[in-house]
Design an enzyme around this catalytic site. Structure first.
Site, PDB file in Angstrom:
ATOM      1  N   ASP A 121      -6.673  11.776  -4.314  1.00 20.45           N
ATOM      2  CA  ASP A 121      -6.592  13.156  -3.827  1.00 20.45           C
ATOM      3  C   ASP A 121      -5.646  13.317  -2.631  1.00 20.45           C
ATOM      4  O   ASP A 121      -5.456  14.414  -2.132  1.00 20.45           O
ATOM      5  CB  ASP A 121      -7.991  13.676  -3.464  1.00 20.45           C
ATOM      6  CG  ASP A 121      -8.655  12.841  -2.370  1.00 20.45           C
ATOM      7  OD1 ASP A 121      -8.019  11.895  -1.858  1.00 20.45           O
ATOM      8  OD2 ASP A 121      -9.814  13.140  -2.029  1.00 20.45           O
ATOM      9  N   ARG A 172      -0.214   8.687  12.596  1.00 20.87           N
ATOM     10  CA  ARG A 172       0.051   7.267  12.826  1.00 20.87           C
ATOM     11  C   ARG A 172       1.494   7.089  13.279  1.00 20.87           C
ATOM     12  O   ARG A 172       2.402   7.747  12.777  1.00 20.87           O
ATOM     13  CB  ARG A 172      -0.197   6.500  11.527  1.00 20.87           C
ATOM     14  CG  ARG A 172       0.063   5.028  11.652  1.00 20.87           C
ATOM     15  CD  ARG A 172      -0.628   4.243  10.554  1.00 20.87           C
ATOM     16  NE  ARG A 172       0.028   4.371   9.257  1.00 20.87           N
ATOM     17  CZ  ARG A 172      -0.402   3.716   8.160  1.00 20.87           C
ATOM     18  NH1 ARG A 172      -1.460   2.935   8.225  1.00 20.87           N
ATOM     19  NH2 ARG A 172       0.228   3.872   7.024  1.00 20.87           N
ATOM     20  N   ASP A 248       1.493  -4.853   0.121  1.00 19.57           N
ATOM     21  CA  ASP A 248       1.838  -3.494   0.560  1.00 19.57           C
ATOM     22  C   ASP A 248       1.206  -3.177   1.906  1.00 19.57           C
ATOM     23  O   ASP A 248       1.492  -2.128   2.490  1.00 19.57           O
ATOM     24  CB  ASP A 248       1.397  -2.458  -0.488  1.00 19.57           C
ATOM     25  CG  ASP A 248      -0.063  -2.598  -0.858  1.00 19.57           C
ATOM     26  OD1 ASP A 248      -0.475  -3.700  -1.257  1.00 19.57           O
ATOM     27  OD2 ASP A 248      -0.816  -1.614  -0.727  1.00 19.57           O
ATOM     28  N   ASP A 258      -2.472  -0.693   8.219  1.00 18.70           N
ATOM     29  CA  ASP A 258      -3.454  -0.314   7.194  1.00 18.70           C
ATOM     30  C   ASP A 258      -4.826  -0.921   7.456  1.00 18.70           C
ATOM     31  O   ASP A 258      -5.264  -1.860   6.802  1.00 18.70           O
ATOM     32  CB  ASP A 258      -2.944  -0.655   5.782  1.00 18.70           C
ATOM     33  CG  ASP A 258      -1.995   0.426   5.280  1.00 18.70           C
ATOM     34  OD1 ASP A 258      -1.733   1.371   6.051  1.00 18.70           O
ATOM     35  OD2 ASP A 258      -1.511   0.336   4.139  1.00 18.70           O
TER      36      ASP A 258
HETATM   37  P1  AMP Z   1      -4.397   1.154   0.856  1.00 20.39           P
HETATM   38  O1  AMP Z   1      -5.798   0.916   0.406  1.00 20.39           O
HETATM   39  O2  AMP Z   1      -4.315   2.081   2.032  1.00 20.39           O
HETATM   40  O3  AMP Z   1      -3.617  -0.072   1.064  1.00 20.39           O
HETATM   41  O4  AMP Z   1      -3.734   1.947  -0.348  1.00 20.39           O
HETATM   42  C1  AMP Z   1      -3.324   1.370  -1.553  1.00 20.39           C
HETATM   43  C2  AMP Z   1      -2.574   2.406  -2.382  1.00 20.39           C
HETATM   44  O5  AMP Z   1      -3.453   3.438  -2.832  1.00 20.39           O
HETATM   45  C3  AMP Z   1      -1.453   3.117  -1.641  1.00 20.39           C
HETATM   46  O6  AMP Z   1      -0.412   3.348  -2.537  1.00 20.39           O
HETATM   47  C4  AMP Z   1      -2.115   4.406  -1.207  1.00 20.39           C
HETATM   48  O7  AMP Z   1      -1.178   5.420  -0.968  1.00 20.39           O
HETATM   49  C5  AMP Z   1      -3.002   4.710  -2.379  1.00 20.39           C
HETATM   50  N1  AMP Z   1      -4.161   5.532  -2.012  1.00 20.39           N
HETATM   51  C6  AMP Z   1      -5.240   5.134  -1.314  1.00 20.39           C
HETATM   52  N2  AMP Z   1      -6.108   6.150  -1.152  1.00 20.39           N
HETATM   53  C7  AMP Z   1      -5.571   7.238  -1.747  1.00 20.39           C
HETATM   54  C8  AMP Z   1      -5.985   8.588  -1.912  1.00 20.39           C
HETATM   55  N3  AMP Z   1      -7.129   9.055  -1.424  1.00 20.39           N
HETATM   56  N4  AMP Z   1      -5.148   9.409  -2.593  1.00 20.39           N
HETATM   57  C9  AMP Z   1      -3.997   8.970  -3.084  1.00 20.39           C
HETATM   58  N5  AMP Z   1      -3.557   7.706  -2.966  1.00 20.39           N
HETATM   59  C10 AMP Z   1      -4.325   6.833  -2.298  1.00 20.39           C
HETATM   60 MG    MG Z   2      -1.921   0.286   2.204  1.00 21.06          MG
END
Ligand code: AMP
Ligand code: MG
Length: 488
Positions: A121, A172, A248, A258
């Site tokens: 979302d 951020r 990532d 992150d």
């Molecule tokens: P992260 O867990 O922050 O490392 O995110 C991993 C991937 O999932 C990244 O590409 C984020 O942008 C995507 N992502 C995480 N949460 C959301 C969310 N609520 N809506 C869209 N993309 C998300």
């Molecule tokens: Mg991330």
């Protein structure tokens, strides 16, 4: 004008990013503004708390010079390659140059969907936003390179996770948001021209000394490896567990990024894992150095494509990766010596530290408190008792203490000087998990006092602050946090 942007990443070719506008929210309300940091960035904190500015921090109003983009990246998540990640819930508004001349990204996290959102979302819940705010600022105060938190704004909307939760947007700030996964994005597509453009951009922005080097891409790899090695050593020295070290989530600048299911270890145990999703313990405390090398090997595979001597590329990549170990060892051992109050480097120092860790592990001694109380013991042997009580079997400390004192005696130097040096490296305060949870739980009920108090305590982690002595203490058994969640 509030933000004087100069958007170098937005000027890179179209395949580096997707244009994405923040989605306005119902009722922006400022939860936290990091005033000191705002000042360092060249902002007047008052100007950042006007209704117009809060609308900007919520994504309801675009600063005039913003060129909002979502960055493209891939990544290895728990060892598996995902070609298409990208900023799915973050939007880079633009870059500023601080009064000190540093270029910084200003990013909104939780500001609505982007072309990379997949099924998400694009939003963030209040809890993870406040956790990132608290922990990233605490890391900065512990002198550990990290992205920073400038502000947190409540959206007045709800997000649906396992439950319905209030939403928030984090502002951020980072030296950049370029990740190992950003390189993987172009390399996996065989886009050599873009890969080289990215590498050149990174050199100009983060490693300018390498610009005129003959083998600059090899040197770049080596420089990134060295920075990450020192970063991971610093994590270990304060008991930090990132929790989700996917490629990532690893920066090219050497900043911690992150903050998801991250946590600080309490009772010393190298196998500590908090993250609910990390069932195999891939990202356990003591695995972090080898995982960093694994991630950097993925980076090496990308940068190798740019090495001038193709035949020797694998060998050279391995040579660059090999600098991890000595950089890590040096930073880690130096750090341990400082934690133990040792000035001179000796062969047996590592064994001395290992002995202490083994005793701490067998006796569930609190990592942070053990080292903090060791500071007083360095000055006054009677303070040994306060350290020993942290051990299930208090006598377990005695064997270490005897060897440690013998070692200190060889160095000379006076106790008070040693103790105060140790207090500058062994924090009294870390963001203890139960305190973070407590701050979040209260904030969900609209009480921000615990959140602000915790941030205030963590601003001076190396000072005793007797009025906040409770914040030094580990969780009682019933308060103990054993699992953390990404909450995304
Ligand atoms: P992260 O867990 O922050 O490392 O995110 C991993 C991937 O999932 C990244 O590409 C984020 O942008 C995507 N992502 C995480 N949460 C959301 C969310 N609520 N809506 C869209 N993309 C998300
Ligand atoms: Mg991330």
């Amino acid at each position: 004008m509030l933000f004087t942007f100069d958007n170098s990443y937005a000027r890179l070719p179209d395949d580096f990013h997707a244009r994405a506008l923040p989605t306005p929210v119902a009722a922006p309300r400022l939860l936290a503004l990091n005033e000191k940091f705002a000042t360092d960035l060249g902002f007047d904190p008052r100007a950042l708390s006007t209704p117009e500015a809060i609308e900007m921090l919520a994504g309801n109003r675009l600063p005039p010079m913003a060129e909002p983009i979502a960055m493209a990246y891939s990544g290895h998540q728990f060892g598996h390659f995902n070609p298409q990640l990208g900023d799915g819930r973050a939007i880079l508004l633009g870059e500023i140059v601080t009064p000190a001349g540093a270029r910084r990204d200003i990013q909104l996290k939780g500001s609505g969907p982007t072309p990379f959102s997949r099924r998400g979302d694009g939003r963030a819940a209040l809890g993870p936003v406040l956790r990132e705010y608290i922990v990233s600022e605490a890391m900065h105060r512990l002198h550990i390179p990290t992205t920073r938190a400038l502000a947190a704004v409540a959206t007045g909307e709800f997000v649906l996770r396992d439950e319905v939760l209030p939403g928030a947007v984090l502002t951020r700030v980072a030296a950049s948001h370029i990740r190992v996964g950003t390189f993987e994005y172009f390399a996996s597509r065989g886009e050599r021209v873009s890969l080289q453009a990215l590498a050149d951009y990174v050199i100009a922005r983060h490693y300018p000394d390498l610009a005129d080097e003959a083998d600059k891409y090899e040197k770049l790899l080596e420089a990134i490896v060295a920075r990450q090695a020192r970063l991971i050593a610093q994590w270990l020295l304060v008991g930090f567990i990132h929790g989700v070290m996917n490629t990532d989530n690893m920066t090219i600048s050497g900043e911690t990024i992150d903050y998801g299911p991250c946590a600080f270890m309490e009772a010393y145990d190298p196998k500590t894992v908090f993250s609910f999703i990390d069932r195999q313990g891939r990202y356990a405390y003591a695995n972090q150095p080898s995982i960093a090398v694994w991630n950097l090997t993925r980076l090496a595979e990308c940068l190798m494509m740019l090495f001038s001597n193709e035949a020797e590329a694998p060998e050279r990549a391995n040579a660059a990766l090999a600098v991890f170990r000595p950089h890590f060892q040096e930073a880690y051992l130096d750090g341990l010596r400082r934690k133990l109050g040792l000035n001179e480097a000796k062969e047996e120092d590592s064994a001395l530290a290992v002995d202490l860790f083994e005793r701490m592990g067998a006796n569930e001694a609190d990592f942070t408190l053990t080292f903090r109380r060791l500071c007083a013991a360095a000055e006054e042997a009677t303070a040994d008792a306060d350290v020993a009580t942290l051990f299930k079997d208090p006598s377990a400390f005695a064997g270490f203490s005897e060897n440690w004192r013998a070692r200190l005696a060889q160095e000379g130097g006076d106790g008070p000087t040693r103790a105060s040096a140790m207090r500058r490296t062994n924090p009294a305060f870390i963001p203890r998990n139960h305190r973070v949870e407590e701050a979040i739980a209260a904030a969900i009920k609209d009480d921000l006092t615990p959140f602000h108090t915790l941030n205030r305590v963590l601003e001076n982690p190396f000072e005793d602050q007797p009025e906040f002595a409770d914040y030094m203490l580990p969780a009682h058994p019933e308060e103990r946090v054993t699992q953390t969640f990404c909450g995304t």
